[in-house]
Design an enzyme around this catalytic site. Sequence first.
Site, short mmCIF file in Angstrom:
data_model
loop_
_atom_site.label_atom_id
_atom_site.label_comp_id
_atom_site.label_asym_id
_atom_site.label_seq_id
_atom_site.Cartn_x
_atom_site.Cartn_y
_atom_site.Cartn_z
N SER A 127 -4.73 -5.27 34.73
CA SER A 127 -4.24 -5.52 33.78
C SER A 127 -5.98 -7.20 32.93
O SER A 127 -5.63 -6.61 31.83
CB SER A 127 -3.35 -6.48 33.05
N HIS A 149 -6.72 1.70 33.02
CA HIS A 149 -6.09 1.12 32.92
C HIS A 149 -4.39 1.20 31.70
O HIS A 149 -5.12 2.18 31.27
CB HIS A 149 -6.37 -0.17 31.52
N GLU A 186 -7.35 3.22 29.09
CA GLU A 186 -8.24 2.48 28.84
C GLU A 186 -9.60 3.44 30.20
O GLU A 186 -8.99 1.92 30.94
CB GLU A 186 -8.57 0.91 28.80
P1 NAD Z 1 4.17 -3.56 41.55
O1 NAD Z 1 4.66 -5.21 41.93
O2 NAD Z 1 5.52 -3.00 40.86
O3 NAD Z 1 3.83 -3.12 42.73
C1 NAD Z 1 2.99 -2.92 43.29
C2 NAD Z 1 2.82 -2.22 44.65
O4 NAD Z 1 1.92 -2.78 45.56
C3 NAD Z 1 3.60 -2.91 45.84
O5 NAD Z 1 4.45 -1.46 46.05
C4 NAD Z 1 2.91 -3.88 46.85
O6 NAD Z 1 3.63 -3.56 48.08
C5 NAD Z 1 1.35 -2.90 46.83
N1 NAD Z 1 0.50 -3.76 47.70
C6 NAD Z 1 0.52 -5.32 46.85
N2 NAD Z 1 -0.74 -5.20 48.04
C7 NAD Z 1 -1.13 -3.93 48.51
C8 NAD Z 1 -2.64 -3.74 49.42
N3 NAD Z 1 -3.66 -4.52 50.04
N4 NAD Z 1 -2.50 -2.38 49.54
C9 NAD Z 1 -1.34 -1.73 49.52
N5 NAD Z 1 -0.78 -2.04 48.28
C10 NAD Z 1 -0.19 -2.98 48.34
O7 NAD Z 1 2.80 -3.86 40.69
P2 NAD Z 1 3.07 -2.89 39.20
O8 NAD Z 1 3.29 -3.94 37.97
O9 NAD Z 1 3.00 -1.98 39.56
O10 NAD Z 1 1.38 -3.80 38.97
C11 NAD Z 1 0.37 -3.27 39.96
C12 NAD Z 1 -1.27 -3.53 39.25
O11 NAD Z 1 -1.32 -2.90 38.03
C13 NAD Z 1 -1.43 -4.69 39.17
O12 NAD Z 1 -3.12 -4.89 39.05
C14 NAD Z 1 -1.05 -5.17 37.45
O13 NAD Z 1 -1.55 -6.34 36.95
C15 NAD Z 1 -1.67 -3.88 36.36
N6 NAD Z 1 -1.23 -3.52 35.53
C16 NAD Z 1 0.78 -3.31 35.61
C17 NAD Z 1 1.48 -3.10 33.66
C18 NAD Z 1 2.90 -3.15 34.27
O14 NAD Z 1 3.30 -3.63 33.29
N7 NAD Z 1 3.36 -3.63 35.51
C19 NAD Z 1 0.33 -2.58 33.44
C20 NAD Z 1 -0.96 -2.02 33.41
C21 NAD Z 1 -1.48 -2.98 34.41
#
Ligand code: NAD
Length: 494
Positions: free
Chosen positions: A119, A140, A152
């Site tokens: 993000s 994104h 995006e």
């Molecule tokens: P989350 O914490 O729910 O999930 C992340 C997952 O990644 C976890 O299950 C974790 O165990 C795993 N992980 C961490 N390091 C790892 C690695 N090296 N290899 C494999 N797995 C690994 O996080 P999320 O909210 O799903 O966010 C994930 C990404 O998406 C981030 O970059 C975040 O900025 C982006 N994002 C989040 C949102 C949102 O609303 N939550 C929206 C858009 C983008």
Amino acid sequence: MRIRVVGAGTMGRGIAQWAVTAGHTVELADARPEAVPEAVAFVRSMLRRAAEKGRPAPADADRALEALVELDSPYAAGSGAAPELVIEAVVEDLDVKAELFTGLERVLPASTVFATNTSSLSVTRLGARLTDPGRLAGLHFFNPVPLMRLAEVVPGAATRQEVTALLRSLVEGTGHRAVTVADTPGFLVNHAGRGLVTEALALLEESVAGPAALDRVARDVLGLRMGPFELMDLTGLDVTASVMETVWTGFCHADRLRPSYLTANRVAAGLHGRKTGAGFYTYGDGAAGAAPPEPRVEGGDPARPLTVLGDDPAGLATTDRPSGSALVLVPTWGTTVAAAVAGSGLPADRTLGVDPLSLGTPRRVLAVTAATGRAAVRDAVAVLGRDGHAVTVVRDTAGSPAQRLLASVVNVATGIAERGIADPDDIDTAVTLGLGYPRGPLAWGDHVGPARMLALLRALHEETGDPRYRPTPWLTHRAALGLPLTTPMPPVPE
Ligand code: NAD
């Protein structure tokens, strides 16, 4: 298409659900061993629930579930052919993401495209850590992925054009909309979203009104589904504060995107919103949440004579002259009631402002100055609420809360257009789908009128002296030419 989704948390599982529903095969991997089966169980329950409602059909839901393959490592060989695409949704950390992709570069064919769901990180900086930065782009998504029908597509400086094209066609092929966005802080939606929240916090900083009153105005006058404070409580102030900071610093402290001093202490105090039980509102047992009871101003005289200085499209005036004891109502447009009192010699104790933007809506907004008498406020509320309108009383400010929120939303969006971050149509599409605004911000400015928006921003700028309100050249030029704000940039020879 065979897609490997790495990271099976909130976003990864949503992306997996979205992709299998559209008929793709998804390999799901995570660093935590338990995360993948948990995510599969989650997708199964979501698909079953959707199938019960008829979409997708039960047979299609079963087929989608069969297309979900559990991997025990992000670097696994997999059971079938190599994936054509890897979408990464791991923790928001450049080093972790870079290590993942460099590891994947070693085990997957050079033709596999890489996409990051980051993000806030620079796609270009992440790409620079790879042997082949040309294979990586941002993709994104928004949470929840299956319902938020937007992605995006963010090419980095080195991204090959076919990579961008592949991601766009993948997204569009699923029925989601793809918008192409330059690799800039906050990309498109998170950048555009700064207009509303930074201005709402500025209104709170200046004690123009409290969060509940400002949210009511945002909902009823601007037609937003959610007020800015309600939204910050839902997103989490920790997340919002960090996005505000990233976008503002990323754009070299641009005034238009300036965050608020209010958030740091609130974040430190754990006032993050719904997830901590307290934010701008209080949540939990017996708490009213984001809908506290509206305060009522009682005891006013609904028959008190009232005159309007200037245009009176709602027919509020009951007398032509501000003589005797008549209330004086001043419609403001970027200006203050105080300036009208001083400029026109109005009786300060019975002069109030009214927001013309509020007049065609269910909620009328009155502004009071430090000189307005209490009886005048009570009576004005009674007069304006006579025909069933809700009335919100705010303190005098340049324009009004709704005008300032709208001006900020539109000005920030024109700044995005002017920097070539995205095309005007994509800006409006992304904001309506990603933020749920009733109109795209450029179309919203056109609805009010480019010349009127320019007059508003100029008045706000002049009244406050704050460069935050300086209208962009995009807006200024289109207003001067009598063109809509959605008019794209003219092409010029390079
Ligand atoms: P989350 O914490 O729910 O999930 C992340 C997952 O990644 C976890 O299950 C974790 O165990 C795993 N992980 C961490 N390091 C790892 C690695 N090296 N290899 C494999 N797995 C690994 O996080 P999320 O909210 O799903 O966010 C994930 C990404 O998406 C981030 O970059 C975040 O900025 C982006 N994002 C989040 C949102 C949102 O609303 N939550 C929206 C858009 C983008």
